[in-house]
Design a protein around this motif. Structure first.
Motif, PDB file in Angstrom:
ATOM      1  N   UNK A 155      36.251  70.505  90.424  1.00  0.00           N
ATOM      2  CA  UNK A 155      37.046  70.241  89.228  1.00  0.00           C
ATOM      3  C   UNK A 155      36.655  68.905  88.600  1.00  0.00           C
ATOM      4  N   UNK A 156      36.358  67.916  89.443  1.00  0.00           N
ATOM      5  CA  UNK A 156      35.920  66.610  88.931  1.00  0.00           C
ATOM      6  C   UNK A 156      34.590  66.753  88.193  1.00  0.00           C
ATOM      7  N   UNK A 157      33.676  67.552  88.748  1.00  0.00           N
ATOM      8  CA  UNK A 157      32.391  67.778  88.071  1.00  0.00           C
ATOM      9  C   UNK A 157      32.590  68.532  86.763  1.00  0.00           C
ATOM     10  N   UNK A 158      33.510  69.504  86.785  1.00  0.00           N
ATOM     11  CA  UNK A 158      33.807  70.258  85.568  1.00  0.00           C
ATOM     12  C   UNK A 158      34.372  69.332  84.480  1.00  0.00           C
ATOM     13  N   UNK A 159      35.294  68.441  84.859  1.00  0.00           N
ATOM     14  CA  UNK A 159      35.880  67.505  83.889  1.00  0.00           C
ATOM     15  C   UNK A 159      34.819  66.570  83.322  1.00  0.00           C
ATOM     16  N   UNK A 160      33.932  66.077  84.189  1.00  0.00           N
ATOM     17  CA  UNK A 160      32.863  65.192  83.711  1.00  0.00           C
ATOM     18  C   UNK A 160      31.947  65.920  82.734  1.00  0.00           C
ATOM     19  N   UNK A 161      31.592  67.167  83.074  1.00  0.00           N
ATOM     20  CA  UNK A 161      30.749  67.944  82.165  1.00  0.00           C
ATOM     21  C   UNK A 161      31.454  68.240  80.854  1.00  0.00           C
ATOM     22  N   UNK A 162      32.764  68.543  80.944  1.00  0.00           N
ATOM     23  CA  UNK A 162      33.536  68.835  79.735  1.00  0.00           C
ATOM     24  C   UNK A 162      33.612  67.618  78.824  1.00  0.00           C
ATOM     25  N   UNK A 163      33.864  66.434  79.393  1.00  0.00           N
ATOM     26  CA  UNK A 163      33.906  65.212  78.587  1.00  0.00           C
ATOM     27  C   UNK A 163      32.540  64.922  77.966  1.00  0.00           C
ATOM     28  N   UNK A 164      31.504  65.220  78.710  1.00  0.00           N
ATOM     29  CA  UNK A 164      30.140  64.985  78.192  1.00  0.00           C
ATOM     30  C   UNK A 164      29.884  65.839  76.953  1.00  0.00           C
ATOM     31  N   UNK A 165      30.223  67.123  77.038  1.00  0.00           N
ATOM     32  CA  UNK A 165      29.978  68.015  75.901  1.00  0.00           C
ATOM     33  C   UNK A 165      30.953  67.742  74.754  1.00  0.00           C
ATOM     34  N   UNK A 166      32.163  67.309  75.070  1.00  0.00           N
ATOM     35  CA  UNK A 166      33.098  66.926  74.011  1.00  0.00           C
ATOM     36  C   UNK A 166      32.566  65.737  73.235  1.00  0.00           C
ATOM     37  N   UNK A 167      32.003  64.767  73.947  1.00  0.00           N
ATOM     38  CA  UNK A 167      31.424  63.601  73.268  1.00  0.00           C
ATOM     39  C   UNK A 167      30.216  64.002  72.425  1.00  0.00           C
ATOM     40  N   UNK A 168      29.399  64.923  72.951  1.00  0.00           N
ATOM     41  CA  UNK A 168      28.250  65.393  72.178  1.00  0.00           C
ATOM     42  C   UNK A 168      28.697  66.111  70.910  1.00  0.00           C
ATOM     43  N   UNK A 169      29.741  66.954  71.053  1.00  0.00           N
ATOM     44  CA  UNK A 169      30.260  67.674  69.888  1.00  0.00           C
ATOM     45  C   UNK A 169      30.856  66.704  68.873  1.00  0.00           C
ATOM     46  N   UNK A 170      31.592  65.697  69.361  1.00  0.00           N
ATOM     47  CA  UNK A 170      32.189  64.708  68.470  1.00  0.00           C
ATOM     48  C   UNK A 170      31.112  63.938  67.712  1.00  0.00           C
ATOM     49  N   UNK A 171      30.062  63.539  68.415  1.00  0.00           N
ATOM     50  CA  UNK A 171      28.957  62.830  67.759  1.00  0.00           C
ATOM     51  C   UNK A 171      28.247  63.732  66.755  1.00  0.00           C
ATOM     52  N   UNK A 172      28.114  65.022  67.101  1.00  0.00           N
ATOM     53  CA  UNK A 172      27.466  65.962  66.183  1.00  0.00           C
ATOM     54  C   UNK A 172      28.287  66.131  64.909  1.00  0.00           C
ATOM     55  N   UNK A 173      29.606  66.261  65.059  1.00  0.00           N
ATOM     56  CA  UNK A 173      30.482  66.407  63.896  1.00  0.00           C
ATOM     57  C   UNK A 173      30.438  65.156  63.039  1.00  0.00           C
ATOM     58  N   UNK A 174      30.419  63.986  63.682  1.00  0.00           N
ATOM     59  CA  UNK A 174      30.338  62.732  62.937  1.00  0.00           C
ATOM     60  C   UNK A 174      29.029  62.654  62.154  1.00  0.00           C
ATOM     61  N   UNK A 175      27.936  63.109  62.777  1.00  0.00           N
ATOM     62  CA  UNK A 175      26.639  63.122  62.087  1.00  0.00           C
ATOM     63  C   UNK A 175      26.677  64.066  60.888  1.00  0.00           C
ATOM     64  N   UNK A 176      27.284  65.259  61.077  1.00  0.00           N
ATOM     65  CA  UNK A 176      27.380  66.227  59.982  1.00  0.00           C
ATOM     66  C   UNK A 176      28.160  65.626  58.813  1.00  0.00           C
ATOM     67  N   UNK A 177      29.291  64.981  59.126  1.00  0.00           N
ATOM     68  CA  UNK A 177      30.098  64.368  58.067  1.00  0.00           C
ATOM     69  C   UNK A 177      29.308  63.317  57.297  1.00  0.00           C
ATOM     70  N   UNK A 178      28.608  62.459  58.026  1.00  0.00           N
ATOM     71  CA  UNK A 178      27.812  61.424  57.364  1.00  0.00           C
ATOM     72  C   UNK A 178      26.695  62.037  56.540  1.00  0.00           C
ATOM     73  N   UNK A 179      26.049  63.069  57.089  1.00  0.00           N
ATOM     74  CA  UNK A 179      24.944  63.706  56.369  1.00  0.00           C
ATOM     75  C   UNK A 179      25.429  64.360  55.084  1.00  0.00           C
ATOM     76  N   UNK A 180      26.569  65.053  55.143  1.00  0.00           N
ATOM     77  CA  UNK A 180      27.104  65.705  53.949  1.00  0.00           C
ATOM     78  C   UNK A 180      27.408  64.667  52.877  1.00  0.00           C
ATOM     79  N   UNK A 181      28.059  63.567  53.258  1.00  0.00           N
ATOM     80  CA  UNK A 181      28.377  62.530  52.270  1.00  0.00           C
ATOM     81  C   UNK A 181      27.105  61.918  51.679  1.00  0.00           C
ATOM     82  N   UNK A 182      26.071  61.756  52.501  1.00  0.00           N
ATOM     83  CA  UNK A 182      24.805  61.224  51.988  1.00  0.00           C
ATOM     84  C   UNK A 182      24.155  62.191  51.005  1.00  0.00           C
ATOM     85  N   UNK A 183      24.262  63.497  51.283  1.00  0.00           N
ATOM     86  CA  UNK A 183      23.661  64.489  50.392  1.00  0.00           C
ATOM     87  C   UNK A 183      24.436  64.614  49.078  1.00  0.00           C
TER      88      UNK A 183
END
Length: 323
Positions: A97-125
């Motif tokens: 469960x600890x490994x699952x939580x660590x993996x989940x937080x890792x992918x949540x952070x990746x998704x959050x960074x991806x969404x932030x990049x998309x938002x910035x890219x859209x505003x730049x375009x």
């Protein structure tokens, strides 16, 4: 209890088999006193039953958790059975469960960074699109009109990307206020005038000015824009209309948006709000993405509004937002 018995059926069979076998060996060796054999069998059986009762009591919590697959992790980690097997399994589950939580937080952070990049890219375009629009807005040549039309398409596409990316964090990006429904509708129709003119489709607004709704203007305007875009896209004739009707029904305020387009086949109606579903019309109109009505449904659900759709092939489609 059932799981405990199922697990120990082989042990019970082996015990009974070995007991019968031992008694049979003693019988072959000449010890044929039935009462002594029965006494030995009863004594051995009592010891075996006592062991089974002890094992069940020490593992009862463990077997209860195994019989309830919907048990939460908090309940699993609560103090319970001290049996070595149960404790070892809990330690294994904690580790997994600890490994699952660590993996989940890792992918949540990746998704959050991806969404932030998309938002910035859209505003730049959006910035170069706005600059190009300003450069051609005073030009009357047909080629500049075509460029303006393509800029509108690009802007709508960027808005769809932006709102889709923000949908998962909707609760952080909305502001509910009291709005005049007619004002919201006219604001949307005004912003889409180039779309109406290009496709020779005209809006007809019949909304009671006294109708007040509680909603988020930005998200609601985007949802209405998606409905309008769909209505215009699937309207093939010239000089047709899209009707906006606002009225009060019982204690609810209702906004109806009706087009005179090709309509939606009855078999496709149950799935029009599914993501990426384009249906039969999507194969005939290449610009269809299958995301417009999905976003409308998600936005309305998040805002607490109800959305309904009615359609007749060749006659048109009516989408109803109930506040």
């Amino acid at each position: 209890m059932k799981l405990f018995l199922k697990e120990h059926i082989p042990l019970i069979i082996i015990y009974i088999t070995q007991l019968v076998l031992i008694l049979f060996v003693f019988w072959l060796d000449g010890y044929r006193d039935f009462s002594i054999g029965l006494y030995a069998a009863i004594l051995s059986g009592c010891l075996f039953i006592g062991y089974m009762i002890y094992r069940y009591l020490t593992h009862r919590t463990f077997y209860k958790l195994l019989e309830e697959p919907d048990t939460s992790m908090d309940e699993i980690f609560e103090p319970g059975s001290r049996a070595p097997l149960a404790e070892s399994l809990k330690l294994l589950l904690k580790s997994q469960y600890r490994q699952y939580q660590n993996g989940l937080h890792h992918y949540q952070n990746k998704l959050k960074n991806h969404i932030q990049f998309i938002n910035q890219w859209v505003h730049q375009m959006k910035t170069p699109l706005s600059v190009i629009h300003l450069m051609i807005q005073d030009e009357d040549e047909p080629r500049f009109t075509a460029i303006g039309d393509e800029l509108d398409r690009m802007k709508k596409g960027l808005d769809m990307v932006l709102y889709t990316a923000r949908l998962d964090e909707f609760e952080h990006d909305f502001y509910v206020e009291m709005l005049q429904l007619e004002k919201v509708v006219r604001s949307v129709t005004s912003s889409q005038k180039r779309l109406f003119i290009r496709n020779r489709v005209f809006p007809s607004v019949d909304v009671d000015p006294s109708l007040i709704i509680a909603s988020d203007e930005k998200w609601l305007s985007f949802a209405i824009t998606q409905i309008v875009t769909n209505g215009v896209r699937y309207t093939t004739g010239d000089n047709q209309k899209i009707f906006f009707r606002g009225f009060k029904k019982n204690s609810n305020v209702v906004l109806e948006i009706e087009d005179e387009g090709v309509g939606i086949p009855k078999s496709d109606l149950p799935r029009v709000f599914d993501p990426y579903f384009t249906g039969e019309n999507g194969r005939n109109f290449q610009e269809s993405t299958g995301m417009g009505l999905f976003l409308v449904k998600q936005i309305c659900d998040n805002l607490g509004h109800k959305v309904e759709v009615e359609s007749t092939v060749t006659k048109g489609t009516t989408i109803r937002i109930i506040f």
